[in-house]
Design a protein around this motif. Structure first.
Motif, mmCIF file in Angstrom:
data_model
loop_
_atom_site.group_PDB
_atom_site.id
_atom_site.type_symbol
_atom_site.label_atom_id
_atom_site.label_comp_id
_atom_site.label_asym_id
_atom_site.label_seq_id
_atom_site.Cartn_x
_atom_site.Cartn_y
_atom_site.Cartn_z
ATOM 1 N N ILE A 247 0.833 -0.995 0.018
ATOM 2 C CA ILE A 247 0.037 0.144 0.017
ATOM 3 C C ILE A 247 0.799 1.174 0.025
ATOM 4 N N ALA A 248 0.654 2.143 -0.717
ATOM 5 C CA ALA A 248 1.272 3.432 -1.093
ATOM 6 C C ALA A 248 0.176 4.523 -0.645
ATOM 7 N N VAL A 249 0.644 5.434 0.412
ATOM 8 C CA VAL A 249 -0.322 6.513 0.691
ATOM 9 C C VAL A 249 0.430 7.946 0.465
ATOM 10 N N THR A 250 1.550 8.101 0.078
ATOM 11 C CA THR A 250 2.148 9.210 -0.387
ATOM 12 C C THR A 250 2.765 9.100 -1.916
ATOM 13 N N LEU B 284 5.580 22.659 6.092
ATOM 14 C CA LEU B 284 6.073 21.083 6.117
ATOM 15 C C LEU B 284 5.065 20.600 7.125
ATOM 16 N N SER B 285 4.064 21.330 7.897
ATOM 17 C CA SER B 285 3.080 20.693 8.866
ATOM 18 C C SER B 285 2.397 19.613 8.036
ATOM 19 N N PRO B 286 2.043 18.528 8.447
ATOM 20 C CA PRO B 286 1.174 17.621 8.032
ATOM 21 C C PRO B 286 -0.211 18.022 7.764
ATOM 22 N N THR B 287 -0.620 18.902 8.594
ATOM 23 C CA THR B 287 -2.069 19.401 8.506
ATOM 24 C C THR B 287 -1.994 20.649 7.937
ATOM 25 N N PRO B 288 -3.276 20.878 7.399
ATOM 26 C CA PRO B 288 -3.544 22.029 6.714
ATOM 27 C C PRO B 288 -3.017 23.523 7.420
ATOM 28 N N ILE B 289 -2.712 24.383 6.766
ATOM 29 C CA ILE B 289 -2.096 25.768 7.307
ATOM 30 C C ILE B 289 -3.037 26.706 6.689
ATOM 31 N N THR B 290 -3.312 27.896 7.568
ATOM 32 C CA THR B 290 -4.141 28.911 6.938
ATOM 33 C C THR B 290 -3.034 29.907 6.511
ATOM 34 N N THR B 291 -3.780 30.637 5.545
ATOM 35 C CA THR B 291 -2.888 32.015 5.137
ATOM 36 C C THR B 291 -2.335 32.801 5.981
ATOM 37 N N ALA B 292 -3.097 32.974 6.943
ATOM 38 C CA ALA B 292 -2.726 34.094 8.228
ATOM 39 C C ALA B 292 -1.399 33.331 8.935
ATOM 40 N N ARG C 149 -2.641 22.912 1.643
ATOM 41 C CA ARG C 149 -1.997 21.838 2.305
ATOM 42 C C ARG C 149 -1.001 21.303 1.209
ATOM 43 N N ARG C 150 0.023 20.726 1.939
ATOM 44 C CA ARG C 150 1.058 20.263 1.132
ATOM 45 C C ARG C 150 0.580 18.623 0.510
ATOM 46 N N ILE C 151 0.837 18.559 -0.754
ATOM 47 C CA ILE C 151 0.371 17.376 -1.460
ATOM 48 C C ILE C 151 1.695 16.567 -1.921
ATOM 49 N N VAL C 152 2.776 16.872 -1.599
ATOM 50 C CA VAL C 152 3.973 16.093 -2.042
ATOM 51 C C VAL C 152 4.929 15.932 -0.743
ATOM 52 N N GLY C 153 5.893 15.136 -0.846
ATOM 53 C CA GLY C 153 6.814 14.602 0.312
ATOM 54 C C GLY C 153 7.781 15.750 0.693
ATOM 55 N N GLU C 154 8.156 15.444 1.773
ATOM 56 C CA GLU C 154 9.126 16.495 2.540
ATOM 57 C C GLU C 154 10.320 17.006 1.585
ATOM 58 N N ARG C 155 10.936 15.970 1.236
ATOM 59 C CA ARG C 155 12.159 16.090 0.430
ATOM 60 C C ARG C 155 11.723 16.751 -0.855
ATOM 61 N N GLU C 156 10.804 16.293 -1.671
ATOM 62 C CA GLU C 156 10.320 16.992 -2.931
ATOM 63 C C GLU C 156 9.824 18.202 -2.571
#
Length: 751
Positions: free
Chosen positions: A354-357, A619-627, A662-669
């Motif tokens: 299974i791949a989730v990223t 880099l936070s896994p959770t969504p971050i607001t514009t503010a 929300r970040r949709i790629v991995g940290e390194r990418e």
């Protein structure tokens, strides 16, 4: 001359006259005329009219007519003295036949279970009436059942719509040839009785004369609707009659209103036991079961793509495929970028990978592409270039959900993934590796053009616009996919000219859990000759998310620990305990160390501290607001906005909701994309001679301190005259002066 001579009769006497006939009076003639007229108009004509009316509404009278037929049959069986077991055996056979027929053919507006239960009750009453047909209780129960069945059949709303559709069909059958003749289609005849499904879908079987083809008839569907007084869009399509091989036999499909939603329960006639067995996917619009064959003997695997807007149950379709595949000797590889594996969590003990990223998806597809030459080594001459699927060489089914972020043509970083996927789609078929993908809209922004031609089957669910299905269906403008209910798909198979409307059942988590528990022992293993040489297969469980670990089997949990220990992500178990000091008077050496985590090491690659702070916030896994993003950036809000816009255009970020990122790629990418975005911004600013880009304010993090321009240090006025503040010798090449620009303005740079 021949025969027996005949004796001649004597002539009549001259005075003899024929006997006079009695003359009837006018009163008798009038009475007879009135009696005949009264019998015709008052008796026979009402009876004939009522019989015709009952025959035209024969669907309604079927309930009590069936009940009235059973009573004489029971009486006759009782008087003849037939065997006692005949009636119950006939009732059981009729109940089973009713359920079997209605579960495969949608001809009644009743669920198969309801119709079978009604037949069973009627059979039980007939069995009781066979033993005592003249009992008052039997007669009373017969009357009660007849009245109750007729009332229920007459008051059912769905049954009333079905009976009205049948009545309209009988009228349309007589009118349709005349309308077609008026539209220059003379000679078209209704070849047989039209069939009406339980949902009101009607198929008119037509016989076309010479010179009229199915294509010509399709172009006149709107004119046919106008001539038949049908509602707009109700004439769906003209398809070939599957009961005949002649090209002149077609079916005109008509259904009032849009496609009706149907509730389909997961009740397949049979479950697959082998890879090559057919798999039940649901029921068609005609009520017939629909099957798919993901693996074909002598051909290999098939590839399919599914499209539809949010809520069209694309993920449910993939879960249905996974449930069927779990009962066979297949390896399930899952790419779930939308729910991070939660959609397949309850089936995890049966899943091989299974791949989730996106990084894990790239590794999975790279392993699938590497299997092509490795499995080619297993071919023998008797295989005829197609590897058979069995327990020794298990088939592989790859289920990919929401693949837009890894296959998009506009993504520069997706090139290696696209190449691996193209290798799987074009070459892995003969080695029993099948790929089934789903995304919202199939176009070049969601899948590279070179991938679209390799899919053999297409499933088009509900879309936002009808044009969104043009990459899935041929002649897509004939089908209103925007009006499809949830769970309905137009299926376009390779080699078929017309799609089939299929209603799929819902697959719940409880069903997946039950399947995983029942088929865990059936899970095969990949052959060692291939598994040992795949680049990422051995450590495939190392990055299993913690929220999925609770659903894994004991074997999978052991593989997770072993893979993480090999990669140094967890300490090895069974290490020797730390020994205590032998004496307190020995010198103690204190070693202080610092461990830098992966995130800190990745952020250290960014030299600009302002950019590093902004990237660290995202880099936070959770969504971050514009503010929050603006607050993390030491620069201005416009500076942070420009970088977020470039990251979004390069598919690094996505605006999850309004004002949330929300970040949709991995940290390194992501870190690599941040650095690449700075190069894009520098190109847009057009620094240097001949840049030609958009002029923006210089960044302190990018410009050395000794090259900042003082706003008051101008070498000349706008008219070109020398500025008295310009130092002597400062000019185009003087010391301390800046070079003259094409506009004639000399810049002086202050240290």
């Amino acid at each position: 001359m021949f025969g027996k001579p005949q004796t001649a009769l004597p002539p009549a006497a001259a005075d003899a006259s024929p006997a006079p006939k009695p003359k009837s009076g006018w009163l008798g003639r009038a009475v007879r005329t009135v009696a005949r007229a009264a019998a015709y108009h008052l008796v026979w004509r009402p009876i004939r009219w009522e019989l015709r009316r009952m025959w035209s509404h024969r669907e309604f009278h079927a309930a009590w007519a069936g009940a009235a037929t059973l009573y004489p049959c029971a009486v006759a069986h009782h008087l003849v003295g037939g065997p006692w077991w005949f009636t119950p055996a006939a009732a059981v056979a009729a109940t089973a036949a009713t359920y079997w027929f209605l579960s495969r053919h949608d001809v009644l507006p009743l669920p198969p279970a309801t119709a079978a239960a009604t037949v069973a009750v009627a059979g039980a009453w007939t069995t009781a009436a066979t033993y005592a047909p003249f009992d008052s209780v039997t007669a009373t129960s017969w009357a009660a059942l007849a009245v109750a069945g007729t009332a229920a059949w007459g008051l059912s709303k769905r049954a009333r719509r079905w009976r009205a559709a049948r009545l309209r069909v009988r009228y349309s059958t007589r009118r349709l040839p005349g309308v077609l003749a008026a539209l220059t289609f003379a000679g078209v005849a209704v070849a047989a009785r039209p069939t009406v499904s339980g949902t009101g879908r009607t198929a008119y079987p037509l016989r076309l004369p010479a010179g009229i083809t199915r294509g010509k008839l399709e172009k006149a569907l709107r004119e046919i609707e106008s001539g038949m007084d049908w509602s707009e869009g109700s004439a769906r399509e003209v398809i070939h009659d599957p009961k005949h091989s002649a090209a002149s036999r077609v079916l005109l499909i008509h259904q009032e209103g849009g496609v009706k939603a149907r509730t389909v329960r997961f009740d397949p006639p049979e479950m697959p036991r082998h890879v090559y067995d057919r798999r039940w996917l649901g029921v068609t619009d005609d009520g017939d079961p629909y099957y798919i064959t993901p693996f074909i003997r002598g051909y290999g695997a098939t590839h399919s793509m599914s499209g539809g807007a949010t809520g069209s149950t694309k993920s449910n379709l993939l879960r249905l495929r996974a449930k069927h595949a779990a009962h066979t000797a297949s390896l399930l590889w899952v790419i779930d970028l939308k729910s991070r594996g939660k959609a397949y969590a309850h089936l995890l003990p049966r899943i091989d990978r299974i791949a989730v990223t996106e990084e894990q998806a790239a590794e999975l597809l790279a392993d699938a592409a590497a299997m092509v030459p490795l499995r080619a080594e297993l071919l023998l001459p008797e295989h005829n270039q197609v590897l058979p699927a069995n327990e020794e060489w298990p088939a592989v089914e790859i289920l990919a959900d929401e693949i837009r972020t890894i296959w998009a043509k506009t993504r520069r970083s997706a090139a290696p993934i696209v190449e691996d996927t193209n290798k799987v789609l074009s070459e892995a078929r003969a080695f029993n590796v099948g790929l089934h993908a789903a995304t919202q809209y199939w176009n070049q922004d969601s899948a590279h053009p070179k991938l679209l031609a390799n899919f053999s089957d297409a499933f088009a669910g509900r879309t936002r616009y009808d044009s969104d299905s043009q990459f899935l269906l041929r002649r897509w403008n004939r089908y209103k996919t925007s009006e499809l209910p949830a769970g309905a798909f137009y299926v376009q198979s390779s080699g078929s000219e017309d799609p089939i409307l299929v209603y799929t059942p819902e697959v719940t988590d409880a069903m997946l859990m039950e399947t995983a528990a029942a088929t865990e022992a059936l899970a095969p293993t990949l052959e060692a000759s291939t598994a040992d040489r795949l680049p990422y297969y051995r450590d495939r469980w190392a990055h299993l998310p913690d929220h999925l670990l609770q659903y894994a089997s004991e074997r999978q949990k052991r593989e997770v620990r072993e893979a993480r220990q090999r990669l140094g992500m967890e300490p090895a178990t069974g290490t020797a305990p730390t020994r205590a000091a032998a004496a307190d008077d020995k010198p103690v050496r204190l070693v202080v160390g610092e461990r830098i985590d992966d995130t800190t090491a990745l952020l250290s690659e960014i030299a600009n501290p302002d950019l590093r702070a902004l990237a660290a916030a995202h880099l936070s896994p959770t969504p971050i607001t514009t503010a929050e993003s603006n607050a993390a950036a030491p620069r201005s809000r416009q500076w942070a906005h420009d970088r977020r816009a470039v990251w979004r255009d390069e598919f690094q970020l996505v605006e999850h909701t309004r004002g949330e990122w929300r970040r949709i790629v991995g940290e390194r990418e992501f870190i690599a994309g941040v650095q690449a975005a700075e190069e894009i911004l520098r190109t847009r600013r057009g620094t240097g001679a001949g840049g030609g880009g958009e002029a923006t304010a210089s960044d302190r993090g990018d410009t050395p301190d000794d090259l900042h321009i003082h706003p008051l240090d101008w070498g000349a006025d706008l008219d070109g005259s020398p500025d008295p503040r310009t130092p002597a010798g400062a000019g185009a090449g003087g010391p301390g002066g800046g070079g003259a620009d094409p506009g004639g303005v000399a810049h002086t740079y202050s240290p």
